[in-house]
Design a protein around this motif. Structure first.
Motif, PDB file in Angstrom:
ATOM      1  N   GLN A  21       0.851  -1.182   0.000  1.00 54.82           N
ATOM      2  CA  GLN A  21       0.000   0.000   0.000  1.00 54.82           C
ATOM      3  C   GLN A  21       0.889   1.235   0.000  1.00 54.82           C
ATOM      4  O   GLN A  21       1.842   1.323   0.769  1.00 54.82           O
ATOM      5  N   THR A  23       1.104   5.605  -0.032  1.00 59.15           N
ATOM      6  CA  THR A  23       0.392   6.790   0.426  1.00 59.15           C
ATOM      7  C   THR A  23       0.925   8.013  -0.297  1.00 59.15           C
ATOM      8  O   THR A  23       2.138   8.190  -0.416  1.00 59.15           O
ATOM      9  N   ARG A  32     -11.439   9.818  -7.542  1.00 57.68           N
ATOM     10  CA  ARG A  32     -10.765   8.549  -7.314  1.00 57.68           C
ATOM     11  C   ARG A  32     -10.445   7.847  -8.637  1.00 57.68           C
ATOM     12  O   ARG A  32      -9.389   7.249  -8.789  1.00 57.68           O
ATOM     13  N   LYS A  36      -6.706   6.760  -9.959  1.00 60.15           N
ATOM     14  CA  LYS A  36      -6.438   5.364 -10.317  1.00 60.15           C
ATOM     15  C   LYS A  36      -5.909   5.275 -11.749  1.00 60.15           C
ATOM     16  O   LYS A  36      -4.937   4.572 -12.019  1.00 60.15           O
ATOM     17  N   ALA A  49      -7.438  -1.363  -4.810  1.00 55.90           N
ATOM     18  CA  ALA A  49      -8.249  -0.628  -3.839  1.00 55.90           C
ATOM     19  C   ALA A  49      -7.642   0.744  -3.597  1.00 55.90           C
ATOM     20  O   ALA A  49      -6.431   0.924  -3.724  1.00 55.90           O
ATOM     21  N   MET A  50      -8.519   1.704  -3.265  1.00 54.81           N
ATOM     22  CA  MET A  50      -8.077   3.057  -2.939  1.00 54.81           C
ATOM     23  C   MET A  50      -8.894   3.574  -1.771  1.00 54.81           C
ATOM     24  O   MET A  50     -10.111   3.461  -1.766  1.00 54.81           O
ATOM     25  N   ASN A  51      -8.223   4.119  -0.776  1.00 52.87           N
ATOM     26  CA  ASN A  51      -8.883   4.768   0.349  1.00 52.87           C
ATOM     27  C   ASN A  51      -8.414   6.208   0.389  1.00 52.87           C
ATOM     28  O   ASN A  51      -7.252   6.499   0.103  1.00 52.87           O
ATOM     29  N   SER A  52      -9.307   7.117   0.743  1.00 53.41           N
ATOM     30  CA  SER A  52      -8.913   8.513   0.781  1.00 53.41           C
ATOM     31  C   SER A  52      -9.570   9.202   1.962  1.00 53.41           C
ATOM     32  O   SER A  52     -10.614   8.780   2.441  1.00 53.41           O
ATOM     33  N   HIS A  53      -8.928  10.247   2.423  1.00 55.50           N
ATOM     34  CA  HIS A  53      -9.531  11.124   3.420  1.00 55.50           C
ATOM     35  C   HIS A  53      -8.997  12.530   3.192  1.00 55.50           C
ATOM     36  O   HIS A  53      -7.913  12.723   2.639  1.00 55.50           O
ATOM     37  N   ARG A  75      -6.155  16.136  -0.011  1.00 58.09           N
ATOM     38  CA  ARG A  75      -6.599  14.755   0.150  1.00 58.09           C
ATOM     39  C   ARG A  75      -5.391  13.837   0.217  1.00 58.09           C
ATOM     40  O   ARG A  75      -4.397  14.049  -0.465  1.00 58.09           O
ATOM     41  N   MET A  77      -4.385   9.829  -0.301  1.00 59.87           N
ATOM     42  CA  MET A  77      -4.846   8.565  -0.863  1.00 59.87           C
ATOM     43  C   MET A  77      -3.934   7.441  -0.396  1.00 59.87           C
ATOM     44  O   MET A  77      -2.716   7.583  -0.407  1.00 59.87           O
ATOM     45  N   THR A  80      -3.750   0.536  -2.818  1.00 58.31           N
ATOM     46  CA  THR A  80      -3.342  -0.851  -2.681  1.00 58.31           C
ATOM     47  C   THR A  80      -3.150  -1.447  -4.072  1.00 58.31           C
ATOM     48  O   THR A  80      -4.036  -1.354  -4.914  1.00 58.31           O
TER      49      THR A  80
END
Length: 95
Positions: A21, A23, A32, A36, A49-53, A75, A77, A80
């Motif tokens: 993973q 960052t 997103r 990607k 997979a992608m996670n963001s905050h 943001r 990200m 993965t």
């Protein structure tokens, strides 16, 4: 690659490298699917997979007077990748 600002190297992000993973900070207006697409084209990897905050900007004083301001929010990200793929990072370049 205009949307990706830079990679993030914190204690947590270095631990996430073991799980394949990565960052990075991206522009807050990017979607997103755009991120990607950029990563898959630029690095030649497969993203599963992608996670963001969204992180808030920091406030503070500028100068000696009563003028206050803040930095822009951004943001972060967490991306993965599929097993077998990797992205060359600054940590790997040093060794």
């Amino acid at each position: 690659m205009d949307g990706i600002k830079y990679e993030v190297f914190t204690g947590k992000s270095i631990r996430l490298l073991e799980n394949n993973q990565y960052t990075s900070n991206v522009e807050s207006g990017s979607t997103r699917t755009e991120i990607k697409h950029w990563i898959e084209l630029f690095f030649g990897v497969k993203v599963i997979a992608m996670n963001s905050h969204r992180l808030p900007g920091k406030g503070g004083r500028r100068g000696r007077g009563p003028i206050t301001g803040h930095t822009m929010h951004y943001r972060r990200m967490i991306i993965t990748l599929q097993p077998g793929y990797s992205i060359l990072t600054l940590i790997q370049k040093r060794t």
